[in-house]
Write a protein that holds these residues in place. Structure first.
Motif, PDB file in Angstrom:
ATOM      1  N   LYS A   1      99.699  22.676  -3.930  1.00 17.54           N
ATOM      2  CA  LYS A   1     100.943  22.701  -3.152  1.00 17.54           C
ATOM      3  C   LYS A   1     100.695  22.712  -1.644  1.00 17.54           C
ATOM      4  N   GLY A   2      99.741  23.491  -1.204  1.00 17.66           N
ATOM      5  CA  GLY A   2      99.556  23.671   0.231  1.00 17.66           C
ATOM      6  C   GLY A   2      98.659  22.651   0.920  1.00 17.66           C
ATOM      7  N   GLN A   3      98.259  21.585   0.226  1.00 19.68           N
ATOM      8  CA  GLN A   3      97.307  20.654   0.823  1.00 19.68           C
ATOM      9  C   GLN A   3      97.858  19.229   0.853  1.00 19.68           C
ATOM     10  N   THR A   4      97.782  18.595   2.028  1.00 16.37           N
ATOM     11  CA  THR A   4      98.342  17.247   2.138  1.00 16.37           C
ATOM     12  C   THR A   4      97.495  16.207   1.411  1.00 16.37           C
ATOM     13  N   ARG A   5      96.229  16.506   1.109  1.00 12.38           N
ATOM     14  CA  ARG A   5      95.431  15.502   0.395  1.00 12.38           C
ATOM     15  C   ARG A   5      95.928  15.308  -1.041  1.00 12.38           C
ATOM     16  N   PHE A   6      96.715  16.265  -1.547  1.00 12.11           N
ATOM     17  CA  PHE A   6      97.286  16.130  -2.892  1.00 12.11           C
ATOM     18  C   PHE A   6      98.744  15.684  -2.841  1.00 12.11           C
ATOM     19  N   LYS A   7      99.139  15.025  -1.732  1.00 11.48           N
ATOM     20  CA  LYS A   7     100.560  14.700  -1.585  1.00 11.48           C
ATOM     21  C   LYS A   7     101.059  13.715  -2.644  1.00 11.48           C
ATOM     22  N   LYS A   8     100.131  12.911  -3.212  1.00  9.36           N
ATOM     23  CA  LYS A   8     100.566  11.912  -4.194  1.00  9.36           C
ATOM     24  C   LYS A   8     100.325  12.351  -5.630  1.00  9.36           C
ATOM     25  N   ILE A   9      99.991  13.608  -5.835  1.00  6.98           N
ATOM     26  CA  ILE A   9      99.633  14.061  -7.182  1.00  6.98           C
ATOM     27  C   ILE A   9     100.867  14.071  -8.092  1.00  6.98           C
ATOM     28  N   SER A  10     100.679  13.560  -9.317  1.00 10.72           N
ATOM     29  CA  SER A  10     101.790  13.528 -10.279  1.00 10.72           C
ATOM     30  C   SER A  10     101.654  14.700 -11.239  1.00 10.72           C
ATOM     31  N   LYS A  11     102.678  14.902 -12.035  1.00 12.10           N
ATOM     32  CA  LYS A  11     102.691  15.994 -13.015  1.00 12.10           C
ATOM     33  C   LYS A  11     101.516  15.837 -13.992  1.00 12.10           C
ATOM     34  N   ASP A  12     101.281  14.604 -14.447  1.00 14.62           N
ATOM     35  CA  ASP A  12     100.193  14.343 -15.400  1.00 14.62           C
ATOM     36  C   ASP A  12      98.836  14.677 -14.791  1.00 14.62           C
ATOM     37  N   GLN A  13      98.699  14.314 -13.502  1.00 13.56           N
ATOM     38  CA  GLN A  13      97.415  14.584 -12.830  1.00 13.56           C
ATOM     39  C   GLN A  13      97.185  16.083 -12.663  1.00 13.56           C
TER      40      GLN A  13
ATOM     41  N   ALA B   1      92.626  13.106  -7.966  1.00  6.40           N
ATOM     42  CA  ALA B   1      93.981  13.039  -7.393  1.00  6.40           C
ATOM     43  C   ALA B   1      94.045  13.377  -5.909  1.00  6.40           C
ATOM     44  N   ALA B   2      92.896  13.438  -5.224  1.00  2.02           N
ATOM     45  CA  ALA B   2      92.908  13.681  -3.784  1.00  2.02           C
ATOM     46  C   ALA B   2      92.985  12.356  -3.038  1.00  2.02           C
ATOM     47  N   VAL B   3      93.856  12.310  -2.053  1.00  2.43           N
ATOM     48  CA  VAL B   3      93.953  11.129  -1.197  1.00  2.43           C
ATOM     49  C   VAL B   3      92.893  11.257  -0.110  1.00  2.43           C
ATOM     50  N   THR B   4      92.024  10.252   0.006  1.00  3.19           N
ATOM     51  CA  THR B   4      91.032  10.248   1.081  1.00  3.19           C
ATOM     52  C   THR B   4      91.200   8.940   1.846  1.00  3.19           C
ATOM     53  N   SER B   5      90.452   8.766   2.930  1.00  2.41           N
ATOM     54  CA  SER B   5      90.656   7.542   3.711  1.00  2.41           C
ATOM     55  C   SER B   5      90.084   6.313   3.010  1.00  2.41           C
ATOM     56  N   THR B   6      89.272   6.488   1.966  1.00  2.00           N
ATOM     57  CA  THR B   6      88.817   5.329   1.189  1.00  2.00           C
ATOM     58  C   THR B   6      89.554   5.200  -0.145  1.00  2.00           C
ATOM     59  N   THR B   7      90.391   6.178  -0.468  1.00  2.49           N
ATOM     60  CA  THR B   7      91.262   6.042  -1.645  1.00  2.49           C
ATOM     61  C   THR B   7      92.688   6.365  -1.184  1.00  2.49           C
ATOM     62  N   PRO B   8      93.236   5.551  -0.242  1.00  2.00           N
ATOM     63  CA  PRO B   8      94.494   5.955   0.389  1.00  2.00           C
ATOM     64  C   PRO B   8      95.745   5.693  -0.447  1.00  2.00           C
ATOM     65  N   ILE B   9      95.680   4.679  -1.323  1.00  2.00           N
ATOM     66  CA  ILE B   9      96.912   4.297  -2.035  1.00  2.00           C
ATOM     67  C   ILE B   9      96.923   4.914  -3.430  1.00  2.00           C
ATOM     68  N   LEU B  10      95.926   4.551  -4.231  1.00  2.00           N
ATOM     69  CA  LEU B  10      95.762   5.228  -5.504  1.00  2.00           C
ATOM     70  C   LEU B  10      94.745   6.325  -5.245  1.00  2.00           C
ATOM     71  N   ALA B  11      95.127   7.564  -5.411  1.00  2.00           N
ATOM     72  CA  ALA B  11      94.217   8.670  -5.114  1.00  2.00           C
ATOM     73  C   ALA B  11      93.003   8.629  -6.034  1.00  2.00           C
ATOM     74  N   LYS B  12      92.012   9.445  -5.716  1.00  2.00           N
ATOM     75  CA  LYS B  12      90.757   9.404  -6.489  1.00  2.00           C
ATOM     76  C   LYS B  12      91.027   9.597  -7.988  1.00  2.00           C
ATOM     77  N   ALA B  13      90.437   8.739  -8.819  1.00  2.00           N
ATOM     78  CA  ALA B  13      90.729   8.763 -10.256  1.00  2.00           C
ATOM     79  C   ALA B  13      89.767   9.643 -11.038  1.00  2.00           C
ATOM     80  N   GLN B  14      88.567   9.854 -10.496  1.00  4.17           N
ATOM     81  CA  GLN B  14      87.538  10.563 -11.264  1.00  4.17           C
ATOM     82  C   GLN B  14      87.501  12.049 -10.914  1.00  4.17           C
ATOM     83  N   HIS B  15      87.016  12.835 -11.856  1.00  3.08           N
ATOM     84  CA  HIS B  15      86.826  14.251 -11.590  1.00  3.08           C
ATOM     85  C   HIS B  15      85.573  14.449 -10.758  1.00  3.08           C
ATOM     86  N   LYS B  16      85.462  15.665 -10.219  1.00  5.71           N
ATOM     87  CA  LYS B  16      84.303  16.026  -9.401  1.00  5.71           C
ATOM     88  C   LYS B  16      83.029  16.029 -10.245  1.00  5.71           C
ATOM     89  N   LYS B  17      81.953  15.600  -9.622  1.00  6.41           N
ATOM     90  CA  LYS B  17      80.661  15.592 -10.336  1.00  6.41           C
ATOM     91  C   LYS B  17      80.174  17.026 -10.544  1.00  6.41           C
TER      92      LYS B  17
END
Lengths: 302, 88
Positions: free
Chosen positions: A268-280, A148-164
């Protein structure tokens, strides 16, 4: 014996002021305290292309007082293996070889060389400073970025996978020492680097280094953010010696008193999670809780 | 072949402060220490501990190297006595 207070740390600085790292860089703080724990006169550092190269500066000046070799991105652990072999050949095995790579150079690009070095049981220390993305080149997604982190290569749909789960991969090599640390707990970090220095064989340390521009939080909150990662349980501080896991520092306190901070507080305090939904948020919370339970069980088993 | 001179050519950087210039220029807020609040007795040294660039001295009275301080504000945020304030 654990280090208790700031005044117990060595006074000498091995990074000269005026380096190229960003203001409030989590990596810089990590590196500063890690070098204090090492014996800089007897240390060789291998660094791939990363934020660390930026820190090490442009020819002909460097702010770091430690001998360092810049390596290709994929070859950090391979270069370190070469240094170890070379030192053995000239009979100067009192030197410590340390590889410092980011999460891109460890989780993605450098994993093959790292796995090879760990399999050979190379006598070196590998420190992965994990800032959860390719921060040096502009916040691209890495396999260490959280879901659910927005990065410059996942700008629209945030990252879908969990961390390795890199530590599991490293642990599968059955190396003598594995630890995680955080620059917000510098005394714990210092102790772990010092412990790792005195062990023979491959040692692996993972440090979660908060990155203010990449994660999107104010510079002044660097330490608070690092503490929050531990308090909400997304980053757990522990060390594994000969297969036995032991929680340390704040994580040990949390194991006794229970966790209070949640993922909702963390994002809450990080802009990379600006698109995070309740489910995420719920999914990330569930993933964190599950990992925490696993660590707790292993810690209690001893 | 024995008398052939082999010279290895390497690019080696030498350590010096201020590799990126005077990084104090990056700063928009300057930390100021109130020496009445931080007297040196039982002081925690958290500012020294948490300063990413290590520009705060260890000796009392504490001094900040303003030539290289990047003004991140970590010291002011972490000081338990609120002895450091960020001034524009």
């Amino acid at each position: 014996m654990a280090t208790r207070a700031a005044r117990d740390l060595p006074t000498e600085e091995f990074i000269l002021p005026g380096s190229r790292s960003c203001a409030a860089c989590g990596l810089m703080l990590t590196y500063r305290h890690a070098l204090k724990a090492l014996d800089p006169g007897k240390t060789l550092v291998a660094v791939p292309a990363s934020c660390m190269t930026v820190l090490h500066g442009v020819y002909p000046i460097t702010p770091v007082k430690v001998t360092c070799i810049n390596t290709p991105f994929a070859a950090t652990a391979a270069s370190a293996s070469g240094l170890v072999a070379g030192l053995k050949a000239i009979k100067r095995e009192d030197y410590t070889v340390v590889a410092f790579a980011g999460d891109g150079g460890t989780y993605d690009i450098g994993i093959q060389a790292l796995s090879g070095a760990l399999e050979r049981g190379t006598n070196f220390m590998y420190v992965c400073y994990d800032n959860e993305g390719y921060m040096n080149t502009g916040t691209q997604r890495s396999s260490a970025s959280p879901a659910a982190a927005v990065t410059s290569t996942t700008p629209i749909l945030a990252k879908a996978q969990h961390k390795k789960d890199m530590i599991r991969i490293v642990e599968a090599h059955r190396i003598p020492y594995i630890a995680t640390a955080s620059p917000s707990f510098p005394l714990d970090l210092f102790d772990k680097v010092k412990t790792a220095k005195d062990i023979r064989g491959s040692r692996y340390l993972e440090v979660l280094a908060p990155c203010p521009p990449g994660w999107g939080f104010p510079n002044k909150d660097l330490i608070k953010m690092g503490k929050l990662t531990v308090e909400c349980g997304i980053h757990v501080l522990y060390e594994i010696r000969e297969g036995r896991l032991r929680l340390t520092s704040r994580s040990l306190v949390l194991a006794e008193k229970g966790r209070k901070k949640t993922i909702a507080d963390y994002v809450k305090g990080q802009t990379r999670f600006k698109k995070i939904s309740k489910d995420q948020i719920d999914a990330l919370q569930q993933w964190t809780d599950q990992r925490w339970e696993e660590f707790l069980q292993r810690h209690n088993r001893g | 072949m024995a008398d052939k001179i082999r010279e290895t050519v390497m690019a080696i950087s030498r350590p010096a402060p201020g590799e990126a210039g005077r990084t104090g220029d990056w700063r928009s807020y300057t930390p100021v220490i109130d020496h009445e609040k931080c007297t040196g007795k039982d002081s925690c040294l958290y500012c020294w501990l948490y300063c990413p660039d290590g520009v705060i001295s260890r000796e009392f009275p504490l001094e900040i190297d303003l030539e290289y301080c990047k003004g991140c504000g970590v010291c002011a945020e972490e000081c338990p006595r609120k002895a450091i304030t960020m001034v524009e």
